[in-house]
Design an enzyme around this catalytic site. Structure first.
Site, PDB file in Angstrom:
ATOM      1  CB  THR A 798      -0.837  -0.044   1.314  1.00  0.00           C
ATOM      2  OG1 THR A 798      -0.070  -0.074   2.227  1.00  0.00           O
ATOM      3  CG2 THR A 798      -1.815  -1.315   1.259  1.00  0.00           C
ATOM      4  CB  CYS A 799       3.964   2.242   1.523  1.00  0.00           C
ATOM      5  SG  CYS A 799       3.482   1.805   3.311  1.00  0.00           S
TER       6      CYS A 799
END
Length: 831
Positions: A798-799
């Protein structure tokens, strides 16, 4: 004779299975009388230790069933063993008192009870029964067919519901009829409390007590109607019925009085037969006055009423906090509420929970209000002059000096030409000028006129630039548990200095080793906003029946600490804007105007109360004298069943509304309707908001633009998604990529949002769509990378907005694996 019993599940010893390399992940399920409670799981061990307390409601003749399960990730849990324990036998062997009784129970296989697979150690505490009462009730119990027990009119049997074992309610010494005395904790949330209460269940306000002349003497039980509320005299009552059973007029037994004995009733003479619709709740008594009218006495709250009280739903209990306030405990879901629950309110709340599990579907109508028409505004343009993150134009130091001396008026903005010359934009009148509105001096004599452009993207860049100027170095760590997200976040955010909240956020979920480079924080904002803006907490309410936007609830004062929570929410919303994160639910447009310090108008009332708005428009367009309307400068408002009168101006109750002053009346009543009863809450909200982000930095935006910044866009444009996706070790023509976009095209909008949340941490998009997705290192487009083997599940980062898609051999396999990944996964891990 129902009472609370605390069961502390200590440990277990299980037989080892040499066939399995890894041990089981056991947890214990306790079932009794339709209730079901579970412990947390222990990972890969044959000797688990829990030491976890579970609270259940039992009778002296209940049967405890303990089941030890092994948690499985991709298939159904496996039953390792089970054991049973009779409460009556435990009472008999401990002199009718269960106080820290430790038992080691043999665990047997489900199919063969003689096959012992281990043992389970538990500790029982918190139950005491009168021996005489137990003996009499045992005779009745044995006399019933199949041992079925009916005590206090409670219906046996209830569907089991799983509960979170980590949120047990603190137990008090139990009393008869399921009431606890001397509760050690109040359910009202406070800054120092462990956790705030769950949202109150919706319920009709209690009816007023019937009036009577104060002519009767009090009985020895103190059960006569209280002064001023009243009912008939107990001296003249020919019939008394306690908990649905007949009792004498002079009975000196009070239900729920704290004794462990059952009610003893003396014989009574023939009496009138009243209507009986089932048992009364504990502590209530039915009587008949001298006129043959039935009324009901509440011995606990010392009051009477004409209406028959409803019993508490199964699993609920009434308690008193240290201040003497009544609240109710749900032992099934381990929640508390100030309002008396009913079967209807519990059913409505469960339906609401089921609907809200679909996080995006319930807000679909709200999301559509500001989506359409944005694409034209947000079309990418080669506009380098407004990009503060690029090379700074000449004269930038002068801009900083001027802004530090005095801020621009509301609605004004400073920009630069390509030559670095400052000019000023008046968004109120939609014009531009070289004249500084603060000093009246021109930055360029006889310069060319610049056309006004409503450039929303430029405003966003300008706002982000000043957020970077206000940001603090380093980061702050926020440790929150998913099961107590609201409580943990409240305690930690309010404990920080406001300026520390401008540092980079580092969100940590215990037990999840993910490194937060932005993705974990996005999910935290999304999940926490879903909790804090929940209308069931009575802090906010929906703006209308068909409007899912939120506004402050005038009745929020039912929570004594509501102002602390509004200050916390103000900080949280400011943090979302400051860090560029999105929240789950939006506010009403008038509330956004309040955040922007913009004046409210009559038109704003239409979006939250169309009927009230139309009535004011009718008054404005018609002659009051011809219609014969008699109105005064005062209005009535109702909060929690209490009606009060509010004067719109001094002595407004005596000032008649006429044709000459009706414009003033419409203006005042519209202002009152938009801010009725929420002045203190709004002030607390902005107190927390301005501590993190001063409102003057939002002065360039209007209400709809602020709504887009806070909530993002909702509709997912598939073509925009495909255009702004990059591939690693895949090509656009790869069969896995073709299958992926085919699967996305078949999804509805809700599942697309779930897929987006799985990969990016949130289902919200930036105002520029997929082209403006941000990662830990700045702009980061959606990426699909070829990683792993065909039997692997897809993974996400997700980063970095990256999806690791294994090279599946067929479309059906890709669809199955990807569906499982986006629907069943939760949490973060570290490779």
């Amino acid at each position: 004779m129902k009472a609370q019993l605390q069961i502390i599940v200590l440990s277990a010893k299980l037989k080892e299975n040499k066939k399995n390399w890894f041990g089981p992940s056991p947890y214990v399920e306790v079932a009794v009388d339709g209730q079901s409670k579970k412990t947390e799981k222990c990972t890969n061990t044959h000797s688990p230790k829990w030491k976890q307390p579970l609270t259940v409601i039992v009778t002296p003749f209940s049967k405890l069933i303990f089941r030890v399960w092994s948690h499985q990730t991709l298939k159904a849990d496996i039953l390792l063993g089970m054991a049973t324990l009779e409460v009556s036998e435990t009472l008999k062997s401990n002199d009718m008192k269960i106080c820290e009784v430790v038992r080691t129970l043999p665990l047997s296989a489900e199919r063969d009870s003689s096959d012992v697979v281990g043992d389970l150690s538990v500790c029982l505490d918190g139950m005491q029964v009168d021996p005489e009462t137990f003996a009499s009730e045992e005779q009745k119990h044995n006399a019933l067919p199949n041992g079925e027990s009916r005590l206090n009119g409670d219906a046996a049997g209830r569907s089991s519901r799983d509960s979170s074992p980590s949120s047990d309610i603190a137990d008090d010494p139990s009393l008869p009829n399921g009431h606890a005395g001397g509760s050690t904790g109040s359910p009202s949330p406070s800054a120092g409390a462990l956790r705030p209460p769950r949202p109150p269940r919706p319920q009709r306000p209690p009816p007023p007590s019937p009036q009577r002349p104060p002519s009767s003497t009090a009985s020895s039980t103190g059960s006569t109607p209280s002064h001023g509320s009243g009912g008939p005299s107990p001296e003249t009552s020919p019939r008394v019925c306690v908990n649905g059973e007949p009792a004498s007029q002079g009975s000196n037994s009070v239900p729920g009085s704290g004794s462990g004995q059952a009610l003893r009733v003396s014989p009574t003479p023939p009496r009138v037969s009243p209507i009986n619709n089932g048992p009364l709740p504990p502590g209530w008594e039915q009587r008949v006055d001298q006129n043959g009218r039935i009324y009901f006495v509440d011995h606990i709250e010392k009051r009477t009423t004409w209406e028959r009280p409803e019993p508490l739903p199964p699993g609920w209990e009434r308690r008193l906090d240290p201040m003497g306030r009544v609240y109710y405990v749900d032992h099934i879901s381990r929640t508390t509420t100030w309002q008396r629950p009913t079967a209807e309110s519990v059913r409505n709340y469960e339906e609401w929970q089921s609907q809200r599990s679909q996080l995006q579907g319930a807000m679909h109508q709200f999301n559509q209000r500001f989506i359409y028409g944005l694409q034209d505004q947000l079309a990418p343009t080669a506009n380098k002059e407004f990009d503060p993150l690029g090379p700074l134009p000449q004269g930038w130091g002068t801009l900083q000096l001027l802004l530090n001396e005095k801020p621009l008026p509301e609605g004004w903005e400073m920009r630069f030409t390509v030559d670095g010359i400052p000019y000023f934009v008046d968004h109120n009148r939609r014009r531009t000028t070289y004249i500084d509105p603060r000093t009246g001096k021109s930055s360029l004599e006889n310069g060319p006129q610049i056309t006004y452009v409503r450039d929303f993207k430029a405003k966003v860049h300008y706002f982000r630039f000043w957020c970077q100027q206000l940001s603090m170095p380093q980061h702050i760590k926020i440790h929150v548990n998913r099961k107590t997200l609201f409580e943990d976040s409240f305690q930690q955010i309010m404990s920080f200095h406001p300026q520390d909240l401008r540092r980079r956020l580092w969100i940590i979920f215990p037990g999840e080793e993910g490194l937060d480079y932005g993705g974990v924080a996005r999910e935290w904002f999304f999940l926490l906003s879903h909790e804090v803006l929940n209308p069931m907490y009575c802090l906010f309410e929906y703006a209308g029946k068909d409007n899912y936007c939120l506004q402050i609830n005038p009745a929020s004062s039912i929570n004594p600490d509501h102002l602390k929570y509004f200050k916390f929410i103000g900080r949280f919303i400011a943090m979302a804007l400051f860090h560029g994160k999105f929240i789950d639910t939006g506010f009403s447009l008038p509330f956004y105007k309040r955040i922007l310090n913009k004046p409210l108008a009559l038109k704003d009332l239409e979006s939250i109360d169309p009927e009230f708005y139309n009535s004011l428009i009718w008054i404005k367009e018609n002659n009051l004298e011809e219609c014969g309307l008699e109105m005064y400068f005062s209005v009535d408002k109702e909060i929690l069943g209490e009606v009060t009168t509010h004067e719109l101006k001094p002595d407004g109750g005596n000032i008649l509304v006429t044709e000459e002053n009706k414009e003033e009346y419409i203006r005042l009543v519209a202002e009152w309707r938009l801010s009725r009863g929420v002045e203190e809450q709004t002030q607390a909200f902005f107190e927390g908001f301005n501590e993190v982000l001063p409102q003057q930095y939002l002065q360039y935006f209007d209400a709809k633009e602020l709504e887009v910044m806070l909530c993002g866009m909702q509709e997912i444009d598939l073509s925009d998604w495909q255009r702004n996706t990059i591939y690693r070790h895949y090509a656009r023509s790869s069969k896995q990529i073709i299958w992926f976009w085919q699967f996305v095209k078949e999804m509805d909008n809700e599942k697309r949002m779930r897929l987006l949340q799985f990969v990016t941490g949130t289902c919200r998009l930036p105002v520029g769509g997929f082209a403006d997705l941000m990662g830990s290192n700045g702009p980061q487009k959606f990426c699909i990378e070829k990683v792993g083997k065909e039997n692997w599940l897809p993974r996400s980062h997700t980063c970095f907005n990256r999806l690791d898609l294994p090279p599946y051999k067929s479309y059906e396999q890709l669809k199955e694996k990807l569906t499982l990944a986006i629907e069943e996964t939760e949490g973060f891990g570290q490779e």
